[in-house]
Scaffold this motif. Structure first.
Motif, PDB file in Angstrom:
ATOM      1  N   VAL A   1       0.832  -1.194   0.000  1.00 23.38           N
ATOM      2  CA  VAL A   1       0.000   0.000   0.000  1.00 23.38           C
ATOM      3  C   VAL A   1       0.873   1.254   0.000  1.00 23.38           C
ATOM      4  O   VAL A   1       0.656   2.184  -0.769  1.00 23.38           O
TER       5      VAL A   1
ATOM      6  N   CYS B   1      -0.119  -2.029  -7.610  1.00 20.57           N
ATOM      7  CA  CYS B   1      -1.554  -2.138  -7.901  1.00 20.57           C
ATOM      8  C   CYS B   1      -1.907  -3.554  -8.323  1.00 20.57           C
ATOM      9  O   CYS B   1      -2.896  -4.137  -7.854  1.00 20.57           O
TER      10      CYS B   1
ATOM     11  N   ARG C   1      -1.866  -5.957  -5.381  1.00 21.55           N
ATOM     12  CA  ARG C   1      -3.062  -5.827  -4.534  1.00 21.55           C
ATOM     13  C   ARG C   1      -4.267  -6.453  -5.238  1.00 21.55           C
ATOM     14  O   ARG C   1      -5.075  -7.158  -4.624  1.00 21.55           O
TER      15      ARG C   1
ATOM     16  N   GLU D   1      -6.692  -9.575  -4.077  1.00 23.67           N
ATOM     17  CA  GLU D   1      -8.150  -9.431  -4.056  1.00 23.67           C
ATOM     18  C   GLU D   1      -8.821 -10.530  -4.868  1.00 23.67           C
ATOM     19  O   GLU D   1      -9.844 -11.086  -4.458  1.00 23.67           O
TER      20      GLU D   1
ATOM     21  N   MET E   1     -10.754  -6.351   1.355  1.00 18.80           N
ATOM     22  CA  MET E   1      -9.505  -5.692   0.955  1.00 18.80           C
ATOM     23  C   MET E   1      -9.517  -4.222   1.351  1.00 18.80           C
ATOM     24  O   MET E   1      -8.516  -3.679   1.817  1.00 18.80           O
TER      25      MET E   1
END
Lengths: 199, 199
Positions: free
Chosen positions: A109, A127, A130, A134, A164
């Motif tokens: 993050v 990105c 992540r 997810e 998430m």
DNA sequence: CTATATCGGTACCAATCAGTACATATATAG
DNA sequence: CTATATATGTACTGATTGGTACCGATATAG
């Protein structure tokens, strides 16, 4: 054994040091001087062993995902029920994000949320990572739905995104100084909501 | 009127340009060249009008909090019930964080989540701003509790932290490309949870 | 008009950035 | 032993960073 002068440092060990610095300061906020100082090696050794700053970050990120907090996520996905997965995920996140042994928050993050042109590809890499987590979570919920563990009306995609979102928010909270107890309270509240939504 | 040659640009107008750049690239990711190019003024004019990079950021942040998304938060707090406050807050956030007119996400989250030494004071400023919003929200919930709008067993502090966590997570989601609809689904899920927890 | 005060533009500053050339040191291969 | 291959440390590169000195332009004050 191979020819030539042997390396005088342990690659994984100094990679952990680099990971720690990136984790604390983000990709853009970390200079090569920060890295070499923390790793205890000099610049040409760093380039010889890891390529360049960007490749070093990617290797640190791999290590983060493999041996660090990423391992916790994989363990959580292995829980037998969707509810247990979420509970384990949120509780472990609360612990991990505030573990005093590490910088507060999540590298995926904070590493490069927004940045200049030079770090753009790193930002996109994070990105994607992540998004991949997810998606794994979504797949786990789809399985749970197929198994009857989650109700027919449940929406695995939204559920995964919601969980998430809470975890990512917890990362921001941790970066802002929230304590382990604070985050556990958040996790409890999110869990109560999910339990209620399910019934 | 005052003496001397008058300024040839509108201060608020170029400040908005600067805000946009900081919003998109973060504090560290934004260079003075980025700023002067976007603002359409040259460096000495920038320094004369705004002080330096850090002061410019603070002024952009003030503008963000006053005229930008910050205004939306204040409107939400004015809703008559705690439930309406949260609903308005989450829905407005979903809209605002994905408004195509602005960079995705929240400046107070992405401006400097983690950074090097030079940006440390900016990072702390952003932490304080987030904490202040959280406290205002807590105070609003305490009022709601006193008014009987929230149950006696409710915990305004945890509630405020939870709502902030969801909003901050939504900011990370937006930065990762989540759509308005995606975030509305998250907001709905969080709202359903809260409604259930209250009963 | 002249004096004064501020603005805008060029051209610069020292410091730092990521990255590297090169010489020296230290290992194995034969 | 010599030849080879890799690592280390110093000292550098050009580019970019945030920040300014300086000068000509343009306004008001008197």
């Amino acid at each position: 054994m191979q020819k030539g002068r042997p390396r005088e440092f342990d690659k994984e060990q100094v990679l952990d040091k680099a990971l720690h610095v990136f984790w604390e300061r983000g990709y853009e906020g970390t200079s090569l001087s920060d890295l070499t100082e923390a790793m205890g090696i000099n610049r040409p050794s760093l380039y010889a062993a890891f390529g360049n700053k960007e490749e070093l970050f990617r290797q640190a990120l791999d290590r983060y995902a493999e041996k660090g907090p990423g391992a916790v996520y994989r363990e959580a996905l292995a829980e037998p029920t969707a509810k247990a997965v979420v509970e384990r995920l949120l509780k472990s996140s609360a612990d991990c994000l505030t573990d005093p042994a590490n910088p507060p928050g999540c590298l995926a993050v904070q590493g490069a949320l927004s940045c200049g042109d030079a770090a753009e590809s790193i930002k996109q890499e994070l990105c994607q990572r992540r998004a991949r987590v997810e998606q794994e979570l979504r797949l786990r919920f789809e399985r749970a739905k197929a198994e009857g563990d989650l109700g027919r009306e449940s929406d695995p995609e939204s559920l995964a995104r919601y969980v998430m979102t809470v975890m990512q928010g917890m990362s921001v909270q941790a970066a802002g100084g929230a304590s382990r107890a604070d985050l556990h309270a958040v996790a409890d509240m999110a869990l109560r909501g999910l339990a209620a939504a399910e019934s």
